[in-house]
Design a protein around this motif. Sequence first.
Motif, short mmCIF file in Angstrom:
data_model
loop_
_atom_site.label_atom_id
_atom_site.label_comp_id
_atom_site.label_asym_id
_atom_site.label_seq_id
_atom_site.Cartn_x
_atom_site.Cartn_y
_atom_site.Cartn_z
N LYS A 68 0.80 -1.22 0.00
CA LYS A 68 0.00 0.00 0.00
C LYS A 68 0.83 1.27 0.00
N GLN A 69 2.03 1.23 0.58
CA GLN A 69 2.77 2.48 0.76
C GLN A 69 4.23 2.35 0.35
N LEU A 70 4.54 1.46 -0.58
CA LEU A 70 5.93 1.33 -1.02
C LEU A 70 6.36 2.61 -1.74
N ALA A 71 5.59 3.00 -2.73
CA ALA A 71 5.86 4.26 -3.44
C ALA A 71 5.01 5.36 -2.82
N PHE A 72 5.62 6.50 -2.59
CA PHE A 72 4.92 7.60 -1.91
C PHE A 72 3.95 8.28 -2.87
N ALA A 73 2.67 8.27 -2.50
CA ALA A 73 1.65 8.94 -3.31
C ALA A 73 1.21 10.20 -2.59
N SER A 74 1.73 11.33 -3.02
CA SER A 74 1.40 12.59 -2.38
C SER A 74 0.05 13.11 -2.84
N LYS A 75 -0.65 13.79 -1.94
CA LYS A 75 -1.90 14.45 -2.32
C LYS A 75 -1.63 15.69 -3.16
N ARG A 76 -0.40 16.11 -3.17
CA ARG A 76 0.01 17.25 -4.00
C ARG A 76 0.91 16.74 -5.11
N PRO A 77 0.38 16.55 -6.31
CA PRO A 77 1.20 16.05 -7.42
C PRO A 77 2.42 16.92 -7.65
N GLY A 78 3.53 16.27 -7.98
CA GLY A 78 4.75 17.01 -8.24
C GLY A 78 5.59 17.28 -7.01
N ARG A 79 5.12 16.82 -5.85
CA ARG A 79 5.84 17.12 -4.62
C ARG A 79 7.10 16.27 -4.48
N THR A 80 7.04 15.00 -4.90
CA THR A 80 8.18 14.12 -4.77
C THR A 80 9.24 14.48 -5.81
N GLN A 81 10.43 14.84 -5.36
CA GLN A 81 11.47 15.31 -6.27
C GLN A 81 12.76 14.49 -6.10
N HIS A 82 12.62 13.19 -5.90
CA HIS A 82 13.77 12.31 -5.78
C HIS A 82 13.59 11.09 -6.68
N ILE A 83 14.70 10.47 -7.04
CA ILE A 83 14.66 9.16 -7.67
C ILE A 83 14.70 8.12 -6.56
N ASN A 84 13.69 7.30 -6.49
CA ASN A 84 13.61 6.26 -5.46
C ASN A 84 13.85 4.90 -6.09
N LEU A 85 14.77 4.12 -5.51
CA LEU A 85 15.07 2.79 -6.01
C LEU A 85 14.52 1.74 -5.06
N PHE A 86 13.95 0.68 -5.65
CA PHE A 86 13.42 -0.44 -4.89
C PHE A 86 14.07 -1.72 -5.42
N ALA A 87 14.50 -2.58 -4.50
CA ALA A 87 15.13 -3.84 -4.87
C ALA A 87 14.07 -4.93 -4.98
N LEU A 88 14.28 -5.85 -5.91
CA LEU A 88 13.41 -7.01 -6.10
C LEU A 88 14.24 -8.28 -5.99
N GLY A 89 13.64 -9.33 -5.44
CA GLY A 89 14.34 -10.61 -5.37
C GLY A 89 13.89 -11.43 -4.17
N LYS A 90 13.75 -12.71 -4.38
CA LYS A 90 13.30 -13.61 -3.33
C LYS A 90 14.35 -13.76 -2.23
N GLN A 91 13.88 -13.94 -1.01
CA GLN A 91 14.72 -14.19 0.16
C GLN A 91 15.79 -13.13 0.35
N GLY A 92 15.45 -11.90 -0.04
CA GLY A 92 16.37 -10.79 0.17
C GLY A 92 17.54 -10.75 -0.78
N ILE A 93 17.56 -11.64 -1.77
CA ILE A 93 18.66 -11.66 -2.74
C ILE A 93 18.22 -10.85 -3.96
N THR A 94 18.80 -9.70 -4.15
CA THR A 94 18.38 -8.79 -5.21
C THR A 94 18.71 -9.35 -6.59
N ASP A 95 17.73 -9.25 -7.51
CA ASP A 95 18.00 -9.63 -8.90
C ASP A 95 17.50 -8.58 -9.90
N ALA A 96 16.86 -7.52 -9.41
CA ALA A 96 16.42 -6.45 -10.30
C ALA A 96 16.09 -5.22 -9.45
#
Length: 223
Positions: A68-96
């Motif tokens: 529900k809250q992985l990516a920040f959804a602001s009520k004010r569009p355009g407020r988020t001004q950063h590049i956010n990276l999220f890791a993917l991969g089973k058992q904590g082993i990143t593959d993407a």
Amino acid sequence: MNASPSPAAAPVASAPAVTPMGWMHTARFLTTAAQLHHLPTLEWPEVAFVGRSNAGKSTCINTLTQQKQLAFASKRPGRTQHINLFALGKQGITDAILADLPGYGYAAVAKTEKARWQQVMGQYLVSRPNLRAVVLLCDPRHGLTALDEALLEIIRPRVEQGLNFLVLLTKADKLTRSEGAKALSIARLQAGGGQVQLFSALKKKGVDEVAQLLWNWTHNCAA
């Protein structure tokens, strides 16, 4: 006396197959950066999500990852001004990696800030070495805007060199069947070699298909 036979080894349970949706659910915050040079150099394939501030980018990422809250959804569009990276991969082993780029085109953001972020995003899309795919989110009721088309021009050389590209028409639940078909036809003409998909976070339309595409693109599978 004959030795008694050794007991048969217990069968080894096979690991459950990784589904694209199960894989997406492993997404976890990795880092955030206000400038391109603050991003870490990574070896894993990266998929960038881009789009106008009101295109539903954060909602899309949260729907795909079933969080529900992985990516920040602001009520004010355009407020988020950063590049956010999220890791993917089973058992904590990143593959993407998923990269959530700031929304663009919001009127309330100062012109100097818009210009700065256009430059940062342009540099990212042109020079990020591990970038494997770009997902451009668009509200089909408004179509691709001049800013969207400018972004397409920026990535066109990399698309021609093999970069995967998807135009995701969000909020598809607000369209009739005929409107959806028309929006797909128009977007395919504008996509310039990229794929096009209708998507609805509310109705879960296109969710499985997009997860499968992202899995294929980051694991060198045929799309």
